[in-house]
Design a protein around this motif. Structure first.
Motif, PDB file in Angstrom:
ATOM      1  N   SER A   1       0.835  -1.206   0.000  1.00  0.00           N
ATOM      2  CA  SER A   1       0.000   0.000   0.000  1.00  0.00           C
ATOM      3  C   SER A   1       0.867   1.252   0.000  1.00  0.00           C
ATOM      4  O   SER A   1       0.570   2.231  -0.692  1.00  0.00           O
ATOM      5  CB  SER A   1      -0.914   0.019   1.223  1.00  0.00           C
ATOM      6  OG  SER A   1      -1.779  -1.079   1.187  1.00  0.00           O
TER       7      SER A   1
ATOM      8  N   ASP B   1      -5.724  -0.882  -4.804  1.00  0.00           N
ATOM      9  CA  ASP B   1      -5.096  -1.488  -3.627  1.00  0.00           C
ATOM     10  C   ASP B   1      -5.971  -2.614  -3.072  1.00  0.00           C
ATOM     11  O   ASP B   1      -6.928  -2.361  -2.342  1.00  0.00           O
ATOM     12  CB  ASP B   1      -4.879  -0.413  -2.549  1.00  0.00           C
ATOM     13  CG  ASP B   1      -3.978  -0.916  -1.429  1.00  0.00           C
ATOM     14  OD1 ASP B   1      -3.661  -2.127  -1.417  1.00  0.00           O
ATOM     15  OD2 ASP B   1      -3.607  -0.104  -0.571  1.00  0.00           O
ATOM     16  N   GLU B   2      -5.660  -3.823  -3.444  1.00  0.00           N
ATOM     17  CA  GLU B   2      -6.450  -5.000  -3.056  1.00  0.00           C
ATOM     18  C   GLU B   2      -7.948  -4.744  -3.182  1.00  0.00           C
ATOM     19  O   GLU B   2      -8.708  -4.942  -2.233  1.00  0.00           O
ATOM     20  CB  GLU B   2      -6.120  -5.413  -1.614  1.00  0.00           C
ATOM     21  CG  GLU B   2      -4.626  -5.605  -1.381  1.00  0.00           C
ATOM     22  CD  GLU B   2      -4.329  -6.379  -0.110  1.00  0.00           C
ATOM     23  OE1 GLU B   2      -5.092  -7.314   0.196  1.00  0.00           O
ATOM     24  OE2 GLU B   2      -3.340  -6.057   0.570  1.00  0.00           O
TER      25      GLU B   2
HETATM   26 MG   LIG Z   1      -2.230  -2.783   2.193  1.00  0.00          MG
END
Ligand SMILES: [Mg+2]
Ligand SMILES: Nc1ncnc2c1ncn2[C@@H]1O[C@H](COP(=O)(O)OP(=O)(O)O)[C@@H](O)[C@H]1O
Lengths: 254, 245
Positions: free
Chosen positions: B44, B152-153
């Motif tokens: 991240s 992000d995911e």
């Molecule tokens: Mg993360």
């Protein structure tokens, strides 16, 4: 309809049971009417004097509601300034707490002294003692914004003011309503307290003068009108929230 | 093109943590890059540095403007929709913030349709499933017409089937050049997802995060769901998995 009835039925039935019990106790123990008048005599006093009751209620509620309106506007402006300029928060917040720590009945004489015996001092007392609730709840609503939402706003290059406008203020709506509900109660208490100190009209005045003459039934009548009016306004606020702001409710957090 | 040179990121605090160390990488135009690694390895943080949301402690980030100005949009793991806004209003948020562009605003219905949200334009987030919410978040990222999309995911909290479907759709969107997006940087800890979507997979090792290995995914660009069951897909998967301890 059925579920609504089920929800409110207990609240509707309870007073009737209470009143019946009250009438029963007064009769069986033959309690003197200056201590506890029978419900019939309270009802009679209300119906005998309802023009004055209505007049005095008008006075007290216009004082309370003026103070309430002032506390909403002032409290909102204060909390917004606390957000935008932290120095104002550091400077003023302790004094705001002081307004709530000081007993209402002790604040009123000062305001009467400074603002005169009339309407203005009563509305001011109502405003001063209730602003605190609007502010702390709004502050909580502004602060309880998720870190993710702040990050999103930052990724969109939002300005400080846009974060407040698009994220914090809408997020604070349910907190605002919780705050003004508490503020409403203290606004009414503030107006009545100021009337107790010095007044020549209003429900507080009515309760106090009747107290001196042991006219307990009349005191009860004034108190009931005070409560009924307050509950009515409270209900109107709740309804406004439910009808117009239901999507802001935290219960709907996805 | 985005270039990171020897980027290090330290989070200072009571216990200072080096999240990233000596990261050098390049993301070319028209490239779909995935970053994989165990959780806490700095994925991240790296994505935020790529997008310019945070600055590196040392090292540099260069964004070349040869092919016009770059702009970045993020999609996070949580959709982060505003509960008081409908799907349409959530998508409009970036436009309200970045100054209204009527032309972009007119594109909202089409974009929502493209993301399979027709019929849900006026639904509130609480009325949408997790997958639908994330579609709204993707639409919100696309409405400002970015050149680089940073995810992000984004599908980590969705069920397997929904995730595969959204993977397919994301790939279609990207491949068909229906958007202004030139680069996609996709963070995930799901290797299948990374292989399926990407041109290149960067593996980070944890604490501090360093580039451990890079894989070029030479699967044909015309990928359909079936690719997931091919021999080559599996061997790539296995190779990448082996680098992550
Ligand atoms: Mg993360
Ligand atoms: N804002 C922050 N402040 C302090 N430490 C952080 C912060 N963000 C991340 N970290 C630390 O940096 C490391 C990498 O975090 P992160 O980039 O979120 O990893 P990942 O996304 O791969 O799970 C972790 O050890 C995490 O605890």
């Amino acid at each position: 309809m059925n579920t609504i009835l089920k929800q409110f039925l207990p609240a509707i039935i309870a007073p009737f049971v209470g009143i019946a019990l009250w009438a029963f106790i007064v009769r069986v123990f033959s309690i003197p009417s200056y201590l506890l008048p029978s419900p019939q005599s309270v009802l009679a006093s209300i119906s005998n004097s309802y023009p004055t009751l209505l007049y005095d209620a008008g006075i007290t509620f216009s004082e309370a509601l003026t103070g309430f309106a002032l506390c909403i506007v002032g409290g909102t402006l204060l909390s917004i300034s606390f957000q935008l300029w932290p120095i104002t928060r550091r400077t003023l917040y302790p004094y705001l707490v002081a307004t709530r720590i000081a007993p209402i009945i002790a604040v009123a004489p000062f305001l009467l002294l400074w603002l005169g015996n009339g309407f203005l001092a009563k509305a001011a007392t109502a405003a001063v003692v209730s602003t605190f609730f609007t502010v702390i709840n709004l502050m909580k609503g502004f602060d309880e914004v998720s870190g993710g939402a702040r990050e999103l706003m930052r990724s969109l290059s939002a300005t400080r003011f846009q974060v407040l406008l698009k994220l914090q203020i809408p997020n604070a709506v349910p907190y605002f309503f919780a705050g003004i509900k508490a503020a409403l109660a203290t606004s009414i208490a503030g107006a009545v307290a100021a009337e107790f100190v010095s007044s020549n009209a209003g429900l507080g005045h009515l309760i106090l003068t009747n107290y001196y003459y042991f006219r307990t039934a009349e005191m009860f009548g004034a108190l009931l009108v005070l409560i009924a009016g307050g509950v009515l306004i409270f209900g109107a606020i709740s309804l406004t929230e439910r009808v117009f702001f239901s999507h802001y409710s935290v219960r709907r957090e996805p | 093109m985005i270039r990171l040179d020897d980027v290090t990121k330290v989070y200072y605090g009571e216990k200072s943590a080096t999240a990233l160390q000596g990261i050098t990488m390049e993301i070319a135009g028209n490239e779909f890059v995935s970053i994989v690694g165990p959780s806490g390895c700095g994925k991240s943080t790296l994505l935020k540095i790529i997008g310019g949301l945070i600055n590196p402690t040392s090292g540099s980030r260069t964004v070349s403007t040869d092919n016009g100005p770059s702009s970045f949009s993020f999609v996070f793991q949580d959709p982060i929709l505003m509960r008081w806004r409908t799907a349409r209003e959530n998508v409009r948020l970036p436009l309200e913030i970045q100054g209204c562009s009527l032309q972009k605003e007119a594109g909202i219905p089409e974009l929502l349709k493209k993301l399979g949200l027709d019929g849900f334009e006026d639904s509130y987030p609480s009325e949408l499933s997790g997958g639908m919410q994330q579609r709204v978040a993707i639409a919100r990222a696309l409405i400002s017409e970015p050149t680089t999309l940073l995810l992000d995911e984004p599908f980590a909290s969705l069920d397997e089937i929904t995730r595969e479907r959204l993977n397919d759709e994301l790939l279609q969107l990207w491949k068909n050049k229906e958007t202004t997006v030139k680069n996609v940087v996709f963070v995930t800890h799901n290797i299948d997802e990374a292989v399926f979507l990407s041109d290149r997979v960067i593996v980070l090792s944890g604490r501090p995060g360093e580039v451990k290995e890079e894989f070029t995914i030479d699967l044909p660009r015309e990928r359909t769901s079936d690719v997931r069951y091919s021999e080559h897909f599996n061997s790539l998967r296995r190779k990448i998995r082996a680098t992550i301890v």
